[in-house]
Write a protein that holds these residues in place. Structure first.
Motif, PDB file in Angstrom:
ATOM      1  N   LEU A 159     -26.422 -57.314  35.773  1.00 22.10           N
ATOM      2  CA  LEU A 159     -26.087 -56.992  34.384  1.00 22.10           C
ATOM      3  C   LEU A 159     -27.200 -56.230  33.682  1.00 22.10           C
ATOM      4  O   LEU A 159     -26.951 -55.275  32.940  1.00 22.10           O
ATOM      5  CB  LEU A 159     -25.788 -58.279  33.611  1.00 22.10           C
ATOM      6  CG  LEU A 159     -24.542 -59.060  34.038  1.00 22.10           C
ATOM      7  CD1 LEU A 159     -24.486 -60.390  33.304  1.00 22.10           C
ATOM      8  CD2 LEU A 159     -23.274 -58.256  33.772  1.00 22.10           C
ATOM      9  N   LYS A 160     -28.417 -56.638  33.944  1.00 22.53           N
ATOM     10  CA  LYS A 160     -29.556 -56.102  33.203  1.00 22.53           C
ATOM     11  C   LYS A 160     -30.083 -54.787  33.778  1.00 22.53           C
ATOM     12  O   LYS A 160     -30.636 -53.963  33.045  1.00 22.53           O
ATOM     13  CB  LYS A 160     -30.674 -57.147  33.179  1.00 22.53           C
ATOM     14  CG  LYS A 160     -31.870 -56.794  32.313  1.00 22.53           C
ATOM     15  CD  LYS A 160     -32.877 -57.934  32.343  1.00 22.53           C
ATOM     16  CE  LYS A 160     -34.143 -57.588  31.593  1.00 22.53           C
ATOM     17  NZ  LYS A 160     -35.146 -58.668  31.684  1.00 22.53           N
TER      18      LYS A 160
ATOM     19  N   ASP B 135     -27.286 -59.822  28.133  1.00 21.32           N
ATOM     20  CA  ASP B 135     -28.328 -59.966  29.152  1.00 21.32           C
ATOM     21  C   ASP B 135     -29.361 -61.008  28.738  1.00 21.32           C
ATOM     22  O   ASP B 135     -29.816 -61.813  29.569  1.00 21.32           O
ATOM     23  CB  ASP B 135     -29.023 -58.621  29.387  1.00 21.32           C
ATOM     24  CG  ASP B 135     -28.116 -57.616  30.076  1.00 21.32           C
ATOM     25  OD1 ASP B 135     -27.035 -58.014  30.550  1.00 21.32           O
ATOM     26  OD2 ASP B 135     -28.481 -56.425  30.140  1.00 21.32           O
TER      27      ASP B 135
ATOM     28  N   LEU C  37     -28.077 -61.772  36.723  1.00 24.61           N
ATOM     29  CA  LEU C  37     -28.858 -61.109  35.689  1.00 24.61           C
ATOM     30  C   LEU C  37     -29.289 -59.718  36.137  1.00 24.61           C
ATOM     31  O   LEU C  37     -29.223 -58.765  35.353  1.00 24.61           O
ATOM     32  CB  LEU C  37     -30.082 -61.948  35.320  1.00 24.61           C
ATOM     33  CG  LEU C  37     -30.999 -61.315  34.272  1.00 24.61           C
ATOM     34  CD1 LEU C  37     -30.271 -61.144  32.949  1.00 24.61           C
ATOM     35  CD2 LEU C  37     -32.261 -62.142  34.073  1.00 24.61           C
TER      36      LEU C  37
END
Length: 372
Positions: A352-353, A225, A349
């Motif tokens: 994923l984060k 990340d 992002l």
């Protein structure tokens, strides 16, 4: 405006920070425990992490040898060979940068290798003085691949002018000494990391099978990340003006002088996707895609989270493929396409984060302030 140096330094504290806020993997969702994390870690370490480190070590050794050959008898052919060796190392770094934990964290490998944009004033000060201390914070942006990018491509308008800087210029001897110091440091740093993995850290990595912040899965997710975060902000966002109050800074792109920013960005996103998929030259092994699928992770729309993430990787890659090198010129002439690329990386992002980490019960331990 934040600098890459400050954000990069924040990552070096990841290991220390994670130890202070560690929580037990027993607190995670029971569904996550059914996945064979050790098998995933084995695939990632054997087929992606160690090959990336060792390949970068090989390119660093080759680069250092090319510097030595060039410094001994500088000529046009050796300069071209040196530039090619440098480009090979920079390209291989794209598959290496996400693994900033363990021995790489202890060696500050990421910031020592790729803090950009290069501090040209500091580089020239070091050359003029004939002294260089790699441990000084002031030299963080005056070394590594970005500094070599400037020294090999940016000190003259063409290769003839660049060659003069290492032959007839009054600071030619100092410049060659500095060149050698930088390439040796790159080689030494990556060798330290490779040796650590081969002398015990591999077992440590494979045995830390939990999902707490000190676990290998926790560190991998955090660094994956973080690398996407750095990618969207520093390779694209700040140069394009998205994260700099609307002011574009084309000169702040990665590999500004060698003009291969888009090439590197495409290699970078492919490497990040490979980590997610557990995909390597050996085939499609266990990765985070399999992890999310096995635990039945859902997206906000109710569908498969893995399918959404894979689709977003494809969308972000397609946007990057619309850009051309030199990216610095593309920012000036086609800024809309560059900012559109940033938007898709931002979406990636968040998936994923936020979505992935929530599904896996992973705590994000690195800090940012851009509102992800």
């Amino acid at each position: 405006m934040r600098t890459f140096i400050l954000v990069a330094l924040a990552a070096t504290g990841l290991a220390l920070g994670s130890q202070s806020c560690s929580k037990s993997s027993d607190d995670q969702a029971p569904a996550a425990t059914s996945f064979d994390r050790k098998a995933m870690l084995t695939n990632l370490s054997t087929n992606l992490i160690l090959p990336a480190y060792t390949s970068f070590q090989t390119t660093a050794v080759n680069l250092d040898a090319a510097v030595t050959a060039f410094n001994t008898t500088p000529d046009a052919a050796k300069l071209t060979a040196l530039q090619s060796a440098f480009q090979a190392a920079y390209k291989q770094w794209q598959a290496t940068s996400a693994y900033g934990f363990g021995p790489a964290d202890q060696a500050n490998l990421r910031v020592n290798t790729n803090t950009y944009p290069a501090d040209v004033a500091q580089i020239n000060t070091n050359i003029s003085s004939g002294t260089y201390n790699p441990t000084l914070l002031a030299n963080l942006a005056a070394k590594g691949l970005p500094a070599l990018d400037y020294l090999l491509f940016g000190v003259g308008t063409d290769n003839n002018a660049i060659l003069q800087q290492y032959t007839t210029d009054s600071k030619a001897a100092n410049r060659k000494t500095y060149l050698a110091a930088l390439s040796t440091e790159l080689k030494t740093n990556i060798t330290t990391v490779v040796n650590a993995w081969n002398s015990g850290y591999t077992a440590t990595f494979l045995n830390a099978t939990g999902t707490d912040v000190g676990s290998s899965t926790g560190q991998l997710v955090n660094q994956l990340d973080y690398d996407v975060d750095v990618f969207k902000n520093y390779e694209i966002g700040i140069p394009a003006g998205v994260q700099s109050m609307g002011t574009a800074y084309p000169e702040k792109v990665q590999a500004y002088y060698s003009k291969m920013s888009v090439q590197l960005a495409l290699l970078h996103i492919q490497a990040l996707q490979n980590i997610y998929l557990g995909k390597s030259a050996q085939g499609d092994g266990l990765g985070f895609d399999d992890y999310l699928t096995q635990i039945g992770a859902k997206s906000s729309s109710g569908g498969s989270l893995n399918d959404v993430i894979k689709a977003q990787f494809a969308t972000a890659t397609a946007k990057l493929q619309t850009l051309t090198d030199p990216l610095s010129d593309n920012i000036k002439t086609n800024q809309g396409a560059v900012t559109a690329t940033y938007t898709e990386l931002q979406k990636l992002l968040v998936l994923l984060k936020t979505d992935m980490t929530s599904s896996l019960g992973i705590l994000i331990t690195y800090g940012d302030n851009d509102g992800d």
